[in-house]
Design a protein around this motif. Structure first.
Motif, PDB file in Angstrom:
ATOM      1  N   GLY A   1      41.187  -6.231  20.154  1.00 41.62           N
ATOM      2  CA  GLY A   1      39.703  -5.714  19.425  1.00 41.62           C
ATOM      3  C   GLY A   1      39.412  -6.131  20.990  1.00 41.62           C
ATOM      4  O   GLY A   1      39.436  -7.317  21.986  1.00 41.62           O
ATOM      5  N   ASN A   2      37.556  -5.593  21.718  1.00 41.10           N
ATOM      6  CA  ASN A   2      37.250  -6.762  22.154  1.00 41.10           C
ATOM      7  C   ASN A   2      35.707  -6.804  21.732  1.00 41.10           C
ATOM      8  O   ASN A   2      34.990  -6.575  21.142  1.00 41.10           O
ATOM      9  N   MET A   3      34.709  -7.995  22.307  1.00 43.42           N
ATOM     10  CA  MET A   3      33.991  -7.844  21.661  1.00 43.42           C
ATOM     11  C   MET A   3      32.469  -6.661  21.737  1.00 43.42           C
ATOM     12  O   MET A   3      31.769  -6.990  21.043  1.00 43.42           O
TER      13      MET A   3
ATOM     14  N   ALA B   1      33.000  -5.090  18.467  1.00 46.69           N
ATOM     15  CA  ALA B   1      32.093  -5.527  17.859  1.00 46.69           C
ATOM     16  C   ALA B   1      30.812  -6.182  18.054  1.00 46.69           C
ATOM     17  O   ALA B   1      30.447  -6.085  16.845  1.00 46.69           O
ATOM     18  N   ALA B   2      30.324  -5.939  19.042  1.00 48.16           N
ATOM     19  CA  ALA B   2      28.769  -5.996  18.668  1.00 48.16           C
ATOM     20  C   ALA B   2      27.756  -4.800  18.772  1.00 48.16           C
ATOM     21  O   ALA B   2      26.453  -4.968  18.506  1.00 48.16           O
TER      22      ALA B   2
ATOM     23  N   SER C   1      27.493  -3.774  15.850  1.00 48.27           N
ATOM     24  CA  SER C   1      26.664  -3.501  15.299  1.00 48.27           C
ATOM     25  C   SER C   1      25.309  -5.153  15.434  1.00 48.27           C
ATOM     26  O   SER C   1      24.357  -5.206  14.501  1.00 48.27           O
ATOM     27  N   ALA C   2      24.910  -5.420  16.306  1.00 45.35           N
ATOM     28  CA  ALA C   2      24.626  -6.412  16.378  1.00 45.35           C
ATOM     29  C   ALA C   2      22.728  -5.699  17.011  1.00 45.35           C
ATOM     30  O   ALA C   2      22.748  -4.925  17.288  1.00 45.35           O
TER      31      ALA C   2
ATOM     32  N   VAL D   1      37.381 -12.494  26.342  1.00 42.43           N
ATOM     33  CA  VAL D   1      36.530 -11.423  25.768  1.00 42.43           C
ATOM     34  C   VAL D   1      35.829 -10.394  26.064  1.00 42.43           C
ATOM     35  O   VAL D   1      35.174  -9.437  26.013  1.00 42.43           O
TER      36      VAL D   1
ATOM     37  N   LEU E   1      26.462 -10.946  23.795  1.00 42.95           N
ATOM     38  CA  LEU E   1      27.279  -9.567  23.003  1.00 42.95           C
ATOM     39  C   LEU E   1      27.794  -8.666  23.500  1.00 42.95           C
ATOM     40  O   LEU E   1      28.781  -7.875  23.035  1.00 42.95           O
TER      41      LEU E   1
END
Lengths: 71, 342
Positions: B32-34, B37-38, B40-41, B263, B302
């Motif tokens: 996966g990448n950043m 993941a981001a 949810s930020a 990333v 992010l």
């Protein structure tokens, strides 16, 4: 002349030695997990990042203070 | 010689094999990448910082600046041949250090606040005591065979340098001698950054690679590729598990240490200028990157999006820095001014 070719051999050997060191690294964490850690860090420290939260004029160290003159 | 050629072929084969092995291992953890993941930020929205002070004093291009640990003093270096130490709260100049060589490229403040160091085309790193009645030269570190591009103090007794001679070096300030020489880059080293725990450091070079080193053992532990031109700037993410680089290829990248790869890339089709410098806000969420286009662009580290810009300089932004208390950003430029924003 062995001069130049020996140099190339030495360079190539150095490169191989370095790659051997790097190949041994344990890449244990998945990107999804390490990226998750970075996101969590940013979220946890959000409130202590003045550039994100903003700074009140009274506590802004760089803002030029205006002086009050009583007339 | 036939024997050498045969040996070269064997080495090349081993080299290719190891590279393939490393790439496979990196792919193995790339799930996966950043950006994903981001998701949810929280959004940061538009980041609009105001210009609070313009520090006038230098008479030529500013090449470097560094904050003191007190988040109040700051030292800047200009090719007018001077280092200036500023009180950023008042805008006053505290100390002026005249340089033997005007061709300065880097300056650093010691954590104690007692010393500053600078160097450049003189191939030397000179350390000054600025607490003396008038600035006193403490040491001249002379061993690099190329320009000094970056210097960073570990303490009043140890300093790291990066040089155009492709090496980085750890010096002992008590003896003035080199303790450890870090060799592995094949291009000029342009920038270095110490990890928060000071056990490792990262370097960026003109070979477009970033490398992670063990500070005490002198070994290169990891090599990161991806950029297609000189890396001019490098900084650790505050938790020490990632770092950000800025390059002449007009992009910045974040690399993660544990998965050993890039990333996220920060680039924009409208940005066609090289990155000269970069710094991160205290939480690591914002990246302030100085560009050749006279601006300092702000990136969401992010989500990879451009979230703001610091405009005001009339020439290339050559250096940026956020103080330890995170209360602002300082930008320095070839237009001879330093600007404070928050």
């Amino acid at each position: 002349m062995s001069g130049n070719s020996s140099n190339s051999v030495i360079q190539a050997q150095k490169l191989v030695d370095q790659l051997r060191v790097e190949a041994c690294m344990e890449r244990i964490k998945q990107i999804s997990l390490t990226a998750g850690d970075l996101v969590r860090f940013c979220q946890d420290h959000r409130r202590s990042d003045p550039l994100l939260t903003g700074i009140a004029a009274s506590s802004n160290p760089f803002k030029d203070k205006k002086t009050c003159v009583l007339l | 010689m036939a024997a050498d050629k045969a040996e070269m072929d064997v080495l090349k084969k081993e080299c290719d094999g190891l590279r393939t092995q490393i790439e496979a291992a990196r792919k193995g953890v790339n799930d996966g990448n950043m950006s994903s993941a981001a998701g949810s930020a929280t959004d940061v929205g538009r980041v609009q910082l105001k210009l609070r002070k313009s520090l006038k004093g230098h008479l030529a291009k500013i090449y470097s600046m560094h904050w003191a640990s007190d988040s109040r003093s700051m030292v800047s270096a200009s090719q007018d041949g001077k280092l200036l130490v500023w009180d950023t709260h008042t805008g006053n100049k505290l100390v002026a250090v005249p340089l033997k060589s005007a061709w300065v490229m880097s300056v650093a403040f010691a954590p104690s606040g007692n010393l500053v160091a600078s160097g450049g085309l003189d191939n030397m790193c000179t350390v000054y005591n600025i607490k003396a009645a008038s600035p006193k030269t403490l040491r001249e570190l002379d061993a690099h065979t190329g320009y000094l591009s970056c210097c960073r103090f570990l303490s009043d007794t140890e300093i790291m340098t990066a040089s155009g001679d492709t090496t980085c070096c750890l010096w002992d300030l008590e003896t003035g001698k080199q303790k450890i020489i870090f060799t592995n880059h094949i291009g000029d080293c342009m920038s270095l950054a110490l990890s928060p725990d000071e056990n490792t450091f990262i370097s960026g070079a003109c070979d477009s690679l970033a490398k992670l080193w063990d500070l005490r053992e002198g070994t290169c532990k990891q090599t990161f590729s991806g950029h297609t031109s000189d890396i001019n700037a490098i900084q650790f993410f505050p938790n020490g598990n990632a770092f950000v680089t800025g390059s002449d290829d007009c992009s910045c990248k974040m690399y993660d240490l544990r998965s050993d790869q890039e990333v996220i890339t920060y680039q924009d089709a409208s940005l066609n200028a090289g990155v000269t410098s970069l710094t991160l806000s205290n939480s690591g969420r914002l990246i302030f990157a100085g560009y050749d286009d006279f601006n300092c662009h702000i990136w969401d580290s992010l989500k990879g999006e451009k979230v703001g810009v610091l405009s005001g300089h009339d020439n290339r932004v050559s250096c940026t820095g956020v103080p330890a208390d995170g209360m602002g950003v300082c930008t320095g430029s070839w237009d001879s001014f330093l600007k404070l924003w928050n």
